[in-house]
Design a protein around this motif. Sequence first.
Motif, PDB file in Angstrom:
ATOM      1  N   SER A   1      -9.973  -0.521   2.539  1.00 31.41           N
ATOM      2  CA  SER A   1     -10.050  -0.170   1.127  1.00 31.41           C
ATOM      3  C   SER A   1      -8.875   0.694   0.714  1.00 31.41           C
ATOM      4  O   SER A   1      -8.168   1.262   1.551  1.00 31.41           O
ATOM      5  CB  SER A   1     -11.356   0.587   0.835  1.00 31.41           C
ATOM      6  N   ILE A   2      -8.715   0.806  -0.606  1.00 26.46           N
ATOM      7  CA  ILE A   2      -7.764   1.752  -1.193  1.00 26.46           C
ATOM      8  C   ILE A   2      -8.427   2.405  -2.391  1.00 26.46           C
ATOM      9  O   ILE A   2      -9.073   1.735  -3.197  1.00 26.46           O
ATOM     10  CB  ILE A   2      -6.442   1.067  -1.588  1.00 26.46           C
ATOM     11  N   VAL A   3      -8.327   3.719  -2.476  1.00 24.87           N
ATOM     12  CA  VAL A   3      -8.759   4.475  -3.657  1.00 24.87           C
ATOM     13  C   VAL A   3      -7.508   5.103  -4.260  1.00 24.87           C
ATOM     14  O   VAL A   3      -6.599   5.518  -3.529  1.00 24.87           O
ATOM     15  CB  VAL A   3      -9.803   5.557  -3.300  1.00 24.87           C
ATOM     16  N   ALA A   4      -7.459   5.147  -5.590  1.00 22.18           N
ATOM     17  CA  ALA A   4      -6.213   5.615  -6.203  1.00 22.18           C
ATOM     18  C   ALA A   4      -6.452   6.045  -7.640  1.00 22.18           C
ATOM     19  O   ALA A   4      -7.489   5.756  -8.234  1.00 22.18           O
ATOM     20  CB  ALA A   4      -5.154   4.514  -6.155  1.00 22.18           C
ATOM     21  N   ARG A   5      -5.435   6.736  -8.189  1.00 24.02           N
ATOM     22  CA  ARG A   5      -5.450   7.071  -9.610  1.00 24.02           C
ATOM     23  C   ARG A   5      -4.103   6.710 -10.213  1.00 24.02           C
ATOM     24  O   ARG A   5      -3.094   6.577  -9.494  1.00 24.02           O
ATOM     25  CB  ARG A   5      -5.745   8.555  -9.823  1.00 24.02           C
ATOM     26  N   CYS A   6      -4.080   6.569 -11.518  1.00 29.00           N
ATOM     27  CA  CYS A   6      -2.839   6.337 -12.252  1.00 29.00           C
ATOM     28  C   CYS A   6      -2.438   7.637 -12.931  1.00 29.00           C
ATOM     29  O   CYS A   6      -3.168   8.135 -13.799  1.00 29.00           O
ATOM     30  CB  CYS A   6      -3.031   5.245 -13.294  1.00 29.00           C
ATOM     31  N   PRO A   7      -1.309   8.242 -12.566  1.00 24.80           N
ATOM     32  CA  PRO A   7      -0.901   9.512 -13.182  1.00 24.80           C
ATOM     33  C   PRO A   7      -0.686   9.405 -14.685  1.00 24.80           C
ATOM     34  O   PRO A   7      -0.892  10.373 -15.419  1.00 24.80           O
ATOM     35  CB  PRO A   7       0.416   9.845 -12.461  1.00 24.80           C
ATOM     36  N   GLY A   8      -0.286   8.221 -15.158  1.00 25.46           N
ATOM     37  CA  GLY A   8       0.007   8.062 -16.574  1.00 25.46           C
ATOM     38  C   GLY A   8      -1.234   7.970 -17.447  1.00 25.46           C
ATOM     39  O   GLY A   8      -1.316   8.597 -18.508  1.00 25.46           O
TER      40      GLY A   8
ATOM     41  N   ALA B   1       2.410  -1.952  -0.439  1.00 23.23           N
ATOM     42  CA  ALA B   1       2.199  -2.699  -1.677  1.00 23.23           C
ATOM     43  C   ALA B   1       1.893  -1.766  -2.841  1.00 23.23           C
ATOM     44  O   ALA B   1       2.397  -1.961  -3.956  1.00 23.23           O
ATOM     45  CB  ALA B   1       1.060  -3.700  -1.486  1.00 23.23           C
ATOM     46  N   PHE B   2       1.082  -0.748  -2.603  1.00 21.81           N
ATOM     47  CA  PHE B   2       0.739   0.173  -3.680  1.00 21.81           C
ATOM     48  C   PHE B   2       1.951   1.002  -4.102  1.00 21.81           C
ATOM     49  O   PHE B   2       2.209   1.184  -5.306  1.00 21.81           O
ATOM     50  CB  PHE B   2      -0.403   1.089  -3.254  1.00 21.81           C
ATOM     51  N   GLU B   3       2.702   1.490  -3.146  1.00 19.74           N
ATOM     52  CA  GLU B   3       3.854   2.320  -3.469  1.00 19.74           C
ATOM     53  C   GLU B   3       4.963   1.529  -4.159  1.00 19.74           C
ATOM     54  O   GLU B   3       5.783   2.108  -4.873  1.00 19.74           O
ATOM     55  CB  GLU B   3       4.386   2.985  -2.206  1.00 19.74           C
ATOM     56  N   ALA B   4       4.981   0.213  -3.972  1.00 19.10           N
ATOM     57  CA  ALA B   4       6.050  -0.618  -4.542  1.00 19.10           C
ATOM     58  C   ALA B   4       5.790  -1.035  -5.983  1.00 19.10           C
ATOM     59  O   ALA B   4       6.652  -1.676  -6.598  1.00 19.10           O
ATOM     60  CB  ALA B   4       6.240  -1.871  -3.681  1.00 19.10           C
TER      61      ALA B   4
END
Length: 308
Positions: free
Chosen positions: A4-11, A131-134
């Motif tokens: 899995s991946i958990v994440a947020r969008c700073p914008g 992939a996420f960082e790109a």
Amino acid sequence: MTFSIVARCPGTGALGVAVSTAVPAVGAMCIYVRAGVGAVSTQSWVNPYLALDALALLEQGADAESALAQALGGDPAADLRQIGMIGSRGHGAAWTGAQCTSVAGQRTGATYSVQGNMLVGAATLDAMQAAFEATPDLTLEERLMQALEAGQAAGGDMRGQQSAALKVMRDDAYAWVDLRVDEHENPVAELRRVFELARHQVAPFVESMPTRDDPGRAPSDAVTRMLLTSPPARPGATRRAHVTADERIDALARWIGIEFADDRIAHNLSVYGTILAEIDKLRTLDLSDRHPAIVFDIARLYRTMERP
């Protein structure tokens, strides 16, 4: 058992999770997201209370690292757990217990956490992170989807595939995106198909739903017209909206086991064309809660006529 991946969008402040595993209904078991607070994936030997407690601590002002540590402190079987989380601020946090099935591990960054266990190899985690960082300029839901696809392409779950899910929250208490594939031989690919359909058919509707600041908001005329059409005729549909006359004749021939001469096609269309069109229309409806299953079997008539 899961990656899995958990994440947020700073914008935008959006928070989300993408996850896949080789058991059914991963979206129902592992994903916990609260708008403006944080996102969590609880996996391995799942403990939902870890996610709930961690989100409560985030809401009280803790950062992800301390919230995760406090939540794990109350779990006597912490070594069996894997959990990844992100808050509305601060670095991603993760835990992989010593008794999680190998290959197990985690990768964290400023706005994400990637984690997995019972993997084919660590390449799954590396591919998801890369992939996420790109993709910093894409929407959060697209970045999560691409990360999940990269993880699957790099190996994924060592047992195979069964379910996948994607959930993203924005400012409102209801989900911006909430998609699940619960039983499929290729769930990540199927999730992508449903995700693309949702771009056209679900996102415009969600954009017009009421908010706390605008409780009277309603769908536009365009959205209303779209939703009043049958599913195959809507934008992004992958099911066919129309069947040609020739295809109906071919289908009819297969059903009753005979070939049609050219001079009979017009007659057959006049007799059966309307019926077949109605069958096509009925197939787009789900009346299972009102009527028992109806089987359209034209050949049954011919079998009855052949009996002595």
